[in-house]
Scaffold this active site. Structure first.
Site, PDB file in Angstrom:
ATOM      1  N   ASP A 284       0.862  -1.185   0.000  1.00  0.00           N
ATOM      2  CA  ASP A 284       0.000   0.000   0.000  1.00  0.00           C
ATOM      3  C   ASP A 284       0.897   1.233   0.000  1.00  0.00           C
ATOM      4  O   ASP A 284       2.087   1.150   0.316  1.00  0.00           O
ATOM      5  CB  ASP A 284      -0.928   0.001   1.218  1.00  0.00           C
ATOM      6  CG  ASP A 284      -2.238   0.738   0.943  1.00  0.00           C
ATOM      7  OD1 ASP A 284      -2.317   1.462  -0.080  1.00  0.00           O
ATOM      8  OD2 ASP A 284      -3.181   0.605   1.744  1.00  0.00           O
ATOM      9  N   ASP A 285       0.317   2.369  -0.374  1.00  0.00           N
ATOM     10  CA  ASP A 285       1.129   3.597  -0.398  1.00  0.00           C
ATOM     11  C   ASP A 285       1.499   4.044   1.014  1.00  0.00           C
ATOM     12  O   ASP A 285       2.610   4.502   1.260  1.00  0.00           O
ATOM     13  CB  ASP A 285       0.426   4.727  -1.181  1.00  0.00           C
ATOM     14  CG  ASP A 285      -1.022   4.965  -0.745  1.00  0.00           C
ATOM     15  OD1 ASP A 285      -1.531   4.260   0.163  1.00  0.00           O
ATOM     16  OD2 ASP A 285      -1.661   5.877  -1.319  1.00  0.00           O
TER      17      ASP A 285
ATOM     18  N   ASP B 164      -1.914   4.822   7.931  1.00  0.00           N
ATOM     19  CA  ASP B 164      -2.229   6.028   8.716  1.00  0.00           C
ATOM     20  C   ASP B 164      -2.742   5.587  10.090  1.00  0.00           C
ATOM     21  O   ASP B 164      -1.972   5.356  11.018  1.00  0.00           O
ATOM     22  CB  ASP B 164      -3.243   6.864   7.933  1.00  0.00           C
ATOM     23  CG  ASP B 164      -3.503   8.227   8.554  1.00  0.00           C
ATOM     24  OD1 ASP B 164      -3.500   8.327   9.784  1.00  0.00           O
ATOM     25  OD2 ASP B 164      -3.744   9.210   7.823  1.00  0.00           O
TER      26      ASP B 164
HETATM   27  O1  LIG Z   1      -4.269   3.430   7.831  1.00  0.00           O
HETATM   28  P1  LIG Z   1      -5.595   3.968   7.364  1.00  0.00           P
HETATM   29  O2  LIG Z   1      -6.103   5.073   8.262  1.00  0.00           O
HETATM   30  O3  LIG Z   1      -6.617   2.901   7.141  1.00  0.00           O
HETATM   31  O4  LIG Z   1      -5.348   4.710   5.970  1.00  0.00           O
HETATM   32  C1  LIG Z   1      -4.531   4.207   4.957  1.00  0.00           C
HETATM   33  C2  LIG Z   1      -5.318   3.920   3.708  1.00  0.00           C
HETATM   34  O5  LIG Z   1      -5.989   5.113   3.269  1.00  0.00           O
HETATM   35  C3  LIG Z   1      -5.681   5.365   1.910  1.00  0.00           C
HETATM   36  O6  LIG Z   1      -6.567   4.709   1.044  1.00  0.00           O
HETATM   37  P2  LIG Z   1      -8.024   5.279   0.729  1.00  0.00           P
HETATM   38  O7  LIG Z   1      -9.005   4.535   1.564  1.00  0.00           O
HETATM   39  O8  LIG Z   1      -8.016   6.764   0.845  1.00  0.00           O
HETATM   40  O9  LIG Z   1      -8.330   4.858  -0.739  1.00  0.00           O
HETATM   41  P3  LIG Z   1      -7.477   4.901  -2.085  1.00  0.00           P
HETATM   42  O10 LIG Z   1      -6.259   4.055  -1.860  1.00  0.00           O
HETATM   43  O11 LIG Z   1      -8.434   4.307  -3.086  1.00  0.00           O
HETATM   44  O12 LIG Z   1      -7.154   6.331  -2.392  1.00  0.00           O
HETATM   45  C4  LIG Z   1      -4.302   4.763   1.733  1.00  0.00           C
HETATM   46  O13 LIG Z   1      -4.073   4.438   0.355  1.00  0.00           O
HETATM   47  C5  LIG Z   1      -4.374   3.534   2.589  1.00  0.00           C
HETATM   48  O14 LIG Z   1      -4.917   2.445   1.863  1.00  0.00           O
HETATM   49  O1  HPA Z   2      -1.940  11.139   4.608  1.00  0.00           O
HETATM   50  C1  HPA Z   2      -2.678  10.613   3.731  1.00  0.00           C
HETATM   51  N1  HPA Z   2      -2.586  10.981   2.412  1.00  0.00           N
HETATM   52  C2  HPA Z   2      -3.359  10.429   1.449  1.00  0.00           C
HETATM   53  N2  HPA Z   2      -4.278   9.501   1.687  1.00  0.00           N
HETATM   54  C3  HPA Z   2      -4.428   9.105   2.977  1.00  0.00           C
HETATM   55  N3  HPA Z   2      -5.281   8.194   3.504  1.00  0.00           N
HETATM   56  C4  HPA Z   2      -5.063   8.156   4.825  1.00  0.00           C
HETATM   57  N4  HPA Z   2      -4.084   9.021   5.184  1.00  0.00           N
HETATM   58  C5  HPA Z   2      -3.665   9.625   4.031  1.00  0.00           C
HETATM   59 MG   LIG Z   3      -5.673   3.069  -0.106  1.00  0.00          MG
END
Ligand SMILES: O=P(O)(O)OC[C@H]1O[C@H](OP(=O)(O)OP(=O)(O)O)[C@H](O)[C@@H]1O
Ligand code: HPA
Ligand SMILES: [Mg+2]
Length: 164
Positions: A97-98, A101
Site C-alpha cells: 500500500d502507499d 495512517d
Molecule cells: O491506515 P488507514 O487510516 O486505514 O489509511 C490508509 C489507507 O488510506 C488510503 O486509502 P483510501 O481509503 O483513501 O483509498 P485509495 O487508496 O483508493 O485512495 C491509503 O491508500 C491507505 O490504503
Molecule cells: O496522509 C494521507 N494521504 C493520502 N491519503 C491518505 N489516507 C489516509 N491518510 C492519508
Molecule cells: Mg488506499
C-alpha cells in the site's frame, strides 16, 4: 476539522526513489511468489516494485475507506468496504500500500491474509506496528499528498501569505 495540520507533498521523483528503496529491502527478504496491491493507493507502488523485483504475478485487494476525491472530504475515513479479496492466507506474497495512517486498512488486510508481508512507502506512528517493511515515517498530524492527486498551480509567495 481534521486531525491533520501539516501538508507533505510528494513528487513523482521522490515516490519513485522511495519505491525503489523499498524494492531493495524486500528483495533481501525474498523469494516472493507475487505482489498484492491494495487499491487504489498501492497500485503505483506495486507497478514500481514488480518491475524492480521482476515479479509477474500481481493481484489486488480492492478496498474503500476514505471518502471524497479532494480536500477535507478525502481526509475523513468511513466504513471499510472490501469490493474484492484474494484466495489463501498470503504466504509468500507482498501486500503493498502507499501508506499506513490509523492502521485500520492494514488491520483489515492482515486479518484477510495473515501470512502476507505487509509493506508501505510511508508510515504514521499509529499504523506503524502493523507494517513489516516501510521506507519513511511521517508524523500523525501530517497529510501526505501523492503526485497522482496533484497538479502544478501558482504558489503564493511566503511573504504575501505572512502579511495576511
Ligand atoms: O491506515 P488507514 O487510516 O486505514 O489509511 C490508509 C489507507 O488510506 C488510503 O486509502 P483510501 O481509503 O483513501 O483509498 P485509495 O487508496 O483508493 O485512495 C491509503 O491508500 C491507505 O490504503
Ligand atoms: O496522509 C494521507 N494521504 C493520502 N491519503 C491518505 N489516507 C489516509 N491518510 C492519508
Ligand atoms: Mg488506499
Amino acid at each position: 476539522m481534521t486531525p491533520y495540520s501539516k501538508d507533505f507533498p510528494v513528487s513523482w521523483e521522490e515516490l519513485h526513489r522511495n519505491a525503489r528503496a523499498l524494492s531493495w529491502r524486500l528483495l533481501e527478504q525474498g523469494p516472493w511468489k507475487g505482489i498484492i496491491a491494495i487499491t487504489r493507493g498501492g497500485l503505483v507502488p506495486a507497478a514500481i516494485l514488480c518491475r524492480e523485483m521482476d515479479i509477474r504475478l500481481i493481484d489486488t485487494i480492492c478496498i474503500v475507506s476514505y471518502s471524497g476525491d479532494a480536500g477535507e472530504a478525502a481526509m475523513k475515513q468511513g466504513e471499510l468496504s472490501v469490493l474484492k479479496g484474494v484466495e489463501g492466507d498470503g504466504e509468500g506474497f507482498i501486500l503493498i500500500d502507499d501508506l499506513v495512517d490509523t492502521g485500520r486498512t492494514a488491520q483489515k488486510v492482515r486479518d484477510m491474509l495473515p501470512k502476507a508481508h505487509f509493506a508501505t512507502i510511508y508510515a504514521k506512528p499509529a499504523g506503524k506496528p502493523l507494517v513489516d517493511t516501510f521506507v519513511t515515517e511521517v508524523s500523525q498530524d501530517t497529510w501526505i499528498r501523492f503526485p497522482w492527486d496533484m497538479e502544478y498551480t501558482f504558489s503564493t509567495p511566503l511573504a504575501d501569505r505572512h502579511a495576511k
